[in-house]
Structures are given as structure tokens and as C-alpha cells.
Design a protein around this motif. Structure first.
Motif, PDB file in Angstrom:
ATOM      1  N   HIS A  86      -0.828   6.505  -6.182  1.00  0.00           N
ATOM      2  CA  HIS A  86      -0.704   5.593  -7.327  1.00  0.00           C
ATOM      3  C   HIS A  86       0.001   4.303  -6.922  1.00  0.00           C
ATOM      4  O   HIS A  86      -0.442   3.184  -7.270  1.00  0.00           O
ATOM      5  CB  HIS A  86       0.062   6.285  -8.460  1.00  0.00           C
ATOM      6  CG  HIS A  86       0.488   5.337  -9.549  1.00  0.00           C
ATOM      7  ND1 HIS A  86       1.735   4.730  -9.547  1.00  0.00           N
ATOM      8  CD2 HIS A  86      -0.160   4.886 -10.653  1.00  0.00           C
ATOM      9  CE1 HIS A  86       1.828   3.948 -10.612  1.00  0.00           C
ATOM     10  NE2 HIS A  86       0.680   4.037 -11.306  1.00  0.00           N
ATOM     11  N   ASP A  87       1.092   4.417  -6.159  1.00  0.00           N
ATOM     12  CA  ASP A  87       1.834   3.225  -5.752  1.00  0.00           C
ATOM     13  C   ASP A  87       0.995   2.329  -4.846  1.00  0.00           C
ATOM     14  O   ASP A  87       1.049   1.088  -4.950  1.00  0.00           O
ATOM     15  CB  ASP A  87       3.123   3.630  -5.033  1.00  0.00           C
ATOM     16  CG  ASP A  87       4.101   4.345  -5.961  1.00  0.00           C
ATOM     17  OD1 ASP A  87       3.917   4.240  -7.204  1.00  0.00           O
ATOM     18  OD2 ASP A  87       5.034   5.007  -5.455  1.00  0.00           O
ATOM     19  N   GLN A 109       1.774  10.482  -6.402  1.00  0.00           N
ATOM     20  CA  GLN A 109       2.626   9.316  -6.679  1.00  0.00           C
ATOM     21  C   GLN A 109       2.439   8.245  -5.607  1.00  0.00           C
ATOM     22  O   GLN A 109       2.369   7.041  -5.911  1.00  0.00           O
ATOM     23  CB  GLN A 109       4.087   9.751  -6.751  1.00  0.00           C
ATOM     24  CG  GLN A 109       5.067   8.627  -7.092  1.00  0.00           C
ATOM     25  CD  GLN A 109       4.948   8.153  -8.536  1.00  0.00           C
ATOM     26  OE1 GLN A 109       4.968   8.961  -9.454  1.00  0.00           O
ATOM     27  NE2 GLN A 109       4.797   6.849  -8.720  1.00  0.00           N
ATOM     28  N   ASP A 158       6.929   7.874 -14.621  1.00  0.00           N
ATOM     29  CA  ASP A 158       6.295   9.194 -14.722  1.00  0.00           C
ATOM     30  C   ASP A 158       4.804   8.985 -14.960  1.00  0.00           C
ATOM     31  O   ASP A 158       4.383   8.606 -16.058  1.00  0.00           O
ATOM     32  CB  ASP A 158       6.917   9.994 -15.867  1.00  0.00           C
ATOM     33  CG  ASP A 158       6.381  11.425 -15.939  1.00  0.00           C
ATOM     34  OD1 ASP A 158       5.509  11.773 -15.109  1.00  0.00           O
ATOM     35  OD2 ASP A 158       6.829  12.185 -16.825  1.00  0.00           O
TER      36      ASP A 158
END
Length: 739
Positions: free
Chosen positions: A650-651, A647, A685
Motif C-alpha cells: 500500500h505504501d 501495508q 489502518d
């Protein structure tokens, strides 16, 4: 003394005069259009009396063509139906008598006669050539489809009818010969041929007598013409019989009677263009000024228009009347007595007991065909009087019910309801095809050499399976048999099934038709499998969730797109080219959102990316590539710690991509927005779908990198690896100086 100033003054005066004259003309035209618009609005609102006032006034300001009175005719017809709406009005009984006849697949839907020389319209319904040639039809009676008027006789159906019903086809051709003689003005020959046909074949009586009535009318033998139109009030061509009777009455000069019979005809069959045109002409004559040079503004008319027009009219009325106006007013005043007599004649005509013989005696036209005199409805009526008369004739009455007499005498009139019910109850025997003449080969497509499936008839008269025809039109916009241009037909793309042929196959060749249907369904089922024999468009890179507009012009891909639409899957695969294999091992499924067909057969297809896939095996089908495939999906991360790190990655990549996109030059920024839309929002998600976050695919589509590198990222099933690849690409692009 110089004459120059005087000449200049004269020129200025003349210029001012012409400018003023032009201004007056333009003002008159504006008033004319304003009155017409208001008259049409009133007619649409069913305000008949007021509409007649304004149409009459419009004709004083300028010419009005008959076709401009269509709204008024519709209003009058509504009032006519309401006025005749008794417990069982004659026109309703007439229409019910026609509709009660049992449908016969071999009957023309318009004239209810044998479908001789059938012509199939674009909507798929078939009519006899005679009805179309006589312009008795502007819309299909079964579906309200437009009648083009350029369609040719159906070759397949003509061959079937000639084989199955040779005698009836011969009778039909005899009627066409009578009509052709009338068109060429050989009326005596037409009468002779029609008479022989009636005497030799009673089944021709219904239609042949109407054709003979047309010839009699042209020969001014009106009594015989009327007898032929009134031979049977419940004939199969009842609407046409009324039309022919009204035409005869109009030729005799009995305009009042003809107007009501025309309205009766339209009440029975509203889609009768020739009858409506005649009513428009009659109304135009009744409302037209007696002297076209007289343009008098009516006070009651201008009160319903603009204040400027009212002022102009009052000024005009304040001035002394011109000699022409005085003559016009005197003629109108002297016509009041005739108006009263004409009113009484209309009232007597509206009473149900009036017979045709009495009507002829009243007008002095029963003393022989050649000696009949033309009688005008209102030969000396003024403009206001004619409008007033027309309103009285056609206005709604709450206390009086008008029934137009179409019988021959009072006894016949009294017994018409009983007789009509008996005839309506007696159903017509439908024709049946001789079993020994049934041959499936007669209903075989000349392209696929199989029984027709969804037969479509082209404007040139040839019939093919719908799919077969579309495949041919993918290559060239010409008929496969006669090579006639079908560009307009292709542009409309209304490939409607020929209902008669389809019904014949279902009724008489049901086993063969069922077998043909099963074969088609099996072929469609094979095309519906999204893992086997999937159609592949070899063109460009495509990505999940990313739009991919396509311009389709090659015949093989036209067929492929159409099959995707017909099967309902609306999906196909997209791969880039491979010199050795034909196309690469990985691709993306595209879902068709819309297809815009161009007139020449090309199309613009709006698609969006779906699932990714890997090619298992390759093949070809009808010119385009196919493949057996297996779908791909990302491997999900189960560990919470690993998911947290994923995550964060991804950010970081998302923020890096956002900065890169904002720093792009304005030109490139707008191009990306126009083709791919804005950058997708950050997803909560990142493992919600098998393809992962949409922003990755959007970035992969817009980043300026080699397609082979993009393909390697598309084939990855690890989201982490994909994010790392995109991160490296963004870092490289950001390191390049922004020129």
C-alpha cells in the motif's frame, strides 16, 4: 473686430453656469438622501421627535413619497401603543376580543366571517376572496407567509361549501355583490342591496354594514356612514370597522381624529396595509412644506448632519430672506393662535369621555350629511409649526395615557370592558358538516383516484396530493386539469398542505384518512429498504468516498431523487449501462449531500460514494430501474506477516501515485482537483473500513482507463488484488512519455 472670441467666452460662461447648477442639484440630492437615511435610523431607534424633525427637513430639500415614511409610521405606532398602555388599553381589549373567538375551520382568519369563495394561499391557509380583493391583507395572519394576490378560488373547497352550507354561501355572495357595486361606483344600488341583506338576514349585519358605510361615504352621507362603522365596537370585523371609520373621518376633513383611529386600527391589526398607507399619506401632508418652492434649511436639522451642510445652511441664513421666504415666515407666525386651539382640541380628543356627537359639534359637522365641510388639520400652519405640532401629538408622555374613543356615548364607553368580557366568554358555535352529506369521493385526488394525502392547492385553484402533483410537474410545468402554466409555482417549490382540507379529512373522515395514511406509510417503508427494490441510477461509474455530482433532468429520475429525500434514506445505487441486462452486476451506493433545484424543475445533486454492492435481481418502478442487492466488503487479512506485506504494498503504491499526480501537466492537475478534490491522506489502518483505503478509490476515479476495467476493480473484495491492479496501471502510465 471678430465676434468669435466673444461667442466662445459666452459659451464657456454658459457651460460653467450649467455645470455649477448641475453640481448644486447633485449636492441637494445628496443632502436629501442623507437626511432621509438619518431620519429612518432615528425612527428605527424609536427617537420620534428627532425623526419628525429630519423628515420635515427632508421635504424642504426634495420630494418625499408617502411610502418612504413606513419606518416613521412604525415608530409612531410603537409610541401610540406605549402612550395608550394603561392597565387595559382599548386596542388590546379589541384584539383580545377577536382572538378569544373559538376558531372555526369554515371562518376566514382575517374577517372571521364565513369562508365564502375560499382562496388557498401558497402557505396552505385559506381566506375568503373578499378579503383578498379588498387588499386588507399583505401577510398570512397564521404564519406570516406572503400573500401573492394572484391565487384563484379553490375548486374543491367551493364545491364542498356549496354542498354543505348553501345558505351561508349565498349570504357571502351577496356581500361580494355589494362590494362589486361599490367598485363600479353604483353606490345607491349598493346601499339598497346591503340594507335589504341586513333586514332579511341579521347574520349579515356585521360585514354588510361596513360595506354599506363605504357606499354612504362615497355618497357623502357621513353621519350614516359613521353609524354603520360604530354599530358594534366588538364586531367580528373590528379592525376593518376602525379602518372604515377612519376613512369617513378623513373624508369629513377631521384629519387629526382619523389619524388616531388609523393608528388604533394598526394597533389592533398591524398587518393592515391599507391603514398603513393612509397614515403614510396623512403624515406626508402634515410634514410637507406649505409651498413646495420654498427650501429653507433649519439650523437644528443641519446640526445633526454633516459639517458641510451646516456651513451651507449658515451661509443661506446670513443672506436676506427672499419675498417668498418672508411670506412663508409671516404665515407661520400668524398661525400660533390656531396652533394653541388645535392642541386643546387634540387634548380633548384624547380624554376618554369625549363622545362622537361632541366631536362632530366641535368641528361644525353635525348639521347634515350633505352640508359637512372639510376641515384641514392645520390649514395655515408653517412647516416648523406643523412638525412641532406633530411631535406634540405623537410623542410619548409619562404622565398622560391616551385612549381613543370608538364608542357612541359615555355610558357605552364605561360599560364596554364588561360587555367585551361577556362576549369574549361567550364562544361562537362552530359549524358542523351534515353527516348525511359526507362523501369521501368529494375529497378524492383526480390523479391517483384516492383520498387526498397531503393535499396541495395550486394558484389556479385545483387540488392534488402533493406526491401526485410533483410527479406531474416532473413532466411538464402545467396544471394537470386546466393546463395553466405553473412555472413560477414550480420554481418556488413551496408545496404546502392545504390546512382546511387536511383538517376536514382528519375530523370527518378519520377512518378513511387513517387507511390512506397507512397505505402511504407502507409505500414509504418499502422505499426505505436499502437491500430490496433499491432505486438504481443508470449513468456512470461511482466509487466509495469519491464525490459524484449529478445533473438530473429526466422525469423518472426526478421522482427517484425526491423519493430518496422524502423517505429519509437519501441513498440510491449507481451503475453503468449494460446493453443486455440494462445495467451491470456491480455498483456503488451514493448518498445525497445536497440538492439544488432549478426553476424549471431540473436539479443539481451533490452525492458521495458509499457501500459497494452486487445486483441479485432487477426490476422497474415508475419508469426507473430497481434492484435487490447485497453489499460487498473487503476480506480482512488476519496474519500479522501478511498484513505487514500488505501495508508495504500500500505504501509503495501510494508513493507511486503521489509522484504520478505531481508530474501531471498543470491543466490536468487542476481539473482533477476541481472535480475530485486533493488526493486523500495516507491512512494508518488500511483495513479500518469494508471498502479499504480511500486513496485507491480516488485513484481509480481519476486514472484514464476504460470503465469496464474500473468496474472489475470495483467488484474485487481483496485489497491486495486491487493494489496490484492500480500499481500496474500507474506503471503503464508512467512509461508513456509525457508530452
Amino acid at each position: 473686430m471678430s465676434l468669435q472670441p466673444q461667442v466662445e467666452d459666452a459659451q464657456e460662461a454658459r457651460s460653467a453656469f450649467f455645470i455649477g447648477a448641475d453640481s448644486d442639484v447633485l449636492e441637494e440630492q445628496d443632502h436629501h438622501q442623507l437626511i432621509l437615511q438619518k431620519a429612518n435610523a432615528l425612527a428605527s431607534g424609536n427617537c420620534l421627535k428627532e425623526a419628525i424633525d429630519l423628515f420635515s427637513a427632508a421635504m424642504r430639500y426634495g420630494p418625499v413619497q408617502p411610502e418612504q415614511l413606513g419606518t416613521l409610521v412604525d415608530c409612531i405606532l410603537r409610541n401610540f401603543k406605549r402612550k395608550t398602555a394603561g392597565p387595559d388599553p382599548l386596542w388590546r381589549r379589541s384584539r383580545d376580543a377577536e382572538e378569544s373567538r373559538r376558531d372555526d375551520v369554515f371562518d376566514c382568519p382575517n374577517c372571521r366571517s364565513f369562508l365564502g369563495e375560499p382562496v388557498t394561499l401558497a402557505c396552505g391557509h385559506s381566506y375568503c376572496k373578499r378579503c383578498l380583493q379588498r387588499q386588507r391583507l399583505s401577510k398570512c395572519k397564521l404564519c406570516n407567509g406572503t400573500v401573492g394576490g394572484e391565487e384563484k378560488v379553490s375548486v374543491v373547497m367551493c364545491g364542498l361549501l356549496e354542498k354543505w352550507f348553501p345558505d351561508e354561501l349565498k349570504r357571502s355572495k351577496t356581500l361580494c355583490e355589494v362590494d362589486e357595486l361599490c367598485r363600479t361606483r353604483r353606490y345607491h344600488e349598493a346601499v339598497s342591496l346591503a340594507t335589504d341583506a341586513i333586514q332579511c338576514d341579521p347574520e349579515l349585519m356585521a360585514v354588510a354594514r361596513l360595506s354599506r358605510a363605504e357606499a354612504y361615504m362615497a355618497l357623502k352621507m357621513y353621519r350614516l356612514a359613521l353609524e354603520d362603522t360604530e354599530f358594534s365596537p366588538w364586531s367580528s370585523c373590528f379592525a376593518e370597522a376602525l379602518f372604515r371609520k377612519a376613512m369617513v373621518l378623513h373624508e369629513m376633513g377631521q384629519v387629526d381624529e382619523s389619524l388616531q383611529v388609523f393608528l388604533h386600527c394598526l394597533a389592533v391589526d398591524e398587518d393592515f396595509p391599507a391603514a398603513k398607507r393612509q397614515v403614510e399619506k396623512i403624515l406626508c401632508d402634515l410634514l410637507s412644506p406649505a409651498d413646495e418652492n420654498v427650501k429653507v434649511g433649519l439650523r437644528e436639522t443641519t446640526q445633526n448632519t454633516s459639517p458641510h451642510m451646516r456651513n451651507k445652511t449658515l451661509v443661506a441664513e446670513a443672506q436676506p430672506p427672499s419675498p417668498v421666504q418672508r411670506q412663508h415666515q409671516a404665515r407661520a407666525a400668524s398661525a400660533h393662535d390656531h396652533l394653541e386651539r388645535l392642541e386643546k382640541r387634540w387634548e380633548s380628543l384624547e380624554r376618554p369621555g369625549l363622545s362622537r356627537a361632541r366631536s362632530l359639534r366641535v368641528h361644525g359637522s353635525g348639521c347634515g350629511d350633505e352640508g359637512l365641510k372639510r376641515v384641514c388639520s392645520a390649514p395655515q400652519l408653517g412647516d416648523e409649526d406643523k412638525a412641532s405640532l406633530l411631535k406634540r401629538k405623537l410623542s410619548v408622555s409619562d404622565t398622560e395615557h391616551c385612549v381613543v374613543d370608538s364608542g357612541s356615548n359615555k355610558l357605552k364607553k364605561q360599560g364596554v370592558a364588561k360587555g367585551s368580557k361577556q362576549k369574549a366568554a361567550k364562544a361562537k358555535t362552530c359549524r358542523s358538516v351534515p353527516e348525511d352529506l359526507l362523501d369521501p369521493n368529494d375529497l378524492e385526488c383526480s390523479l391517483c383516484m384516492r383520498l387526498f394525502y397531503e393535499p396541495v392547492t395550486t394558484p389556479c385553484g385545483h387540488t392534488f396530493c402533493k406526491n401526485c402533483l410533483e410527479r406531474c410537474l416532473d413532466h411538464t410545468p402545467q396544471c394537470p386539469l386546466c393546463k395553466e402554466s405553473l412555472k413560477e409555482y414550480l420554481a418556488r417549490r413551496t408545496y404546502m398542505v392545504a390546512t382546511v382540507l387536511d383538517m376536514l379529512m382528519k375530523q370527518y373522515l378519520s377512518p378513511a384518512y387513517a387507511e390512506r395514511t397507512n397505505a402511504h406509510l407502507e409505500e414509504t417503508r418499502d422505499l426505505s429498504d436499502l437491500t430490496k427494490n433499491v432505486p438504481i441510477f443508470v449513468c456512470t461509474m461511482a466509487y466509495p468516498t469519491v464525490p459524484c455530482p449529478l445533473h438530473v433532468f429526466e422525469p423518472c429520475y426526478r421522482l427517484m431523487i425526491r423519493r430518496c429525500m422524502d423517505t429519509g434514506t437519501r441513498q440510491f445505487g449507481m451503475c453503468i449501462n449494460d446493453p443486455k441486462k440494462g445495467f451491470v452486476d456491480y455498483g456503488c451506493m451514493l448518498t445525497i449531500r445536497s440538492v439544488h433545484f432549478l426553476p424549471d424543475g431540473r436539479s443539481v445533486v451533490d452525492t458521495i460514494g458509499g457501500k459497494r454492492f452486487r445486483v441479485v435481481s432487477r426490476g422497474m418502478k415508475d419508469g426507473y430501474s430497481i434492484a435487490n442487492i447485497e453489499h460487498l466488503g473487503d476480506t480482512k487479512v488476519e496474519s500479522s506477516d501478511e498484513l505487514q506485506r500488505l501495508q508495504e504494498l500500500h505504501d509503495a503504491v501510494y508513493e507511486q501515485a503521489r509522484v504520478w499526480f505531481q508530474n501531471l501537466k498543470f491543466h490536468f492537475h487542476n481539473q482533477i482537483l476541481q472535480h475530485f478534490g486533493p488526493m486523500p491522506e495516507r491512512e494508518a489502518d488500511i483495513q479500518a473500513t469494508p471498502n479499504g483505503p480511500a486513496c485507491c478509490w480516488w485513484l481509480l476515479a481519476v486514472l484514464p482507463i476504460d470503465p469496464r476495467y474500473q468496474l472489475s476493480v470495483l467488484s474485487m473484495t481483496s485489497l491486495r488484488e486491487r493494489l496490484v491492479k492500480i500499481q500496474h496501471i500507474l506503471a503503464y502510465l508512467q512509461s508513456i512519455p509525457n508530452n
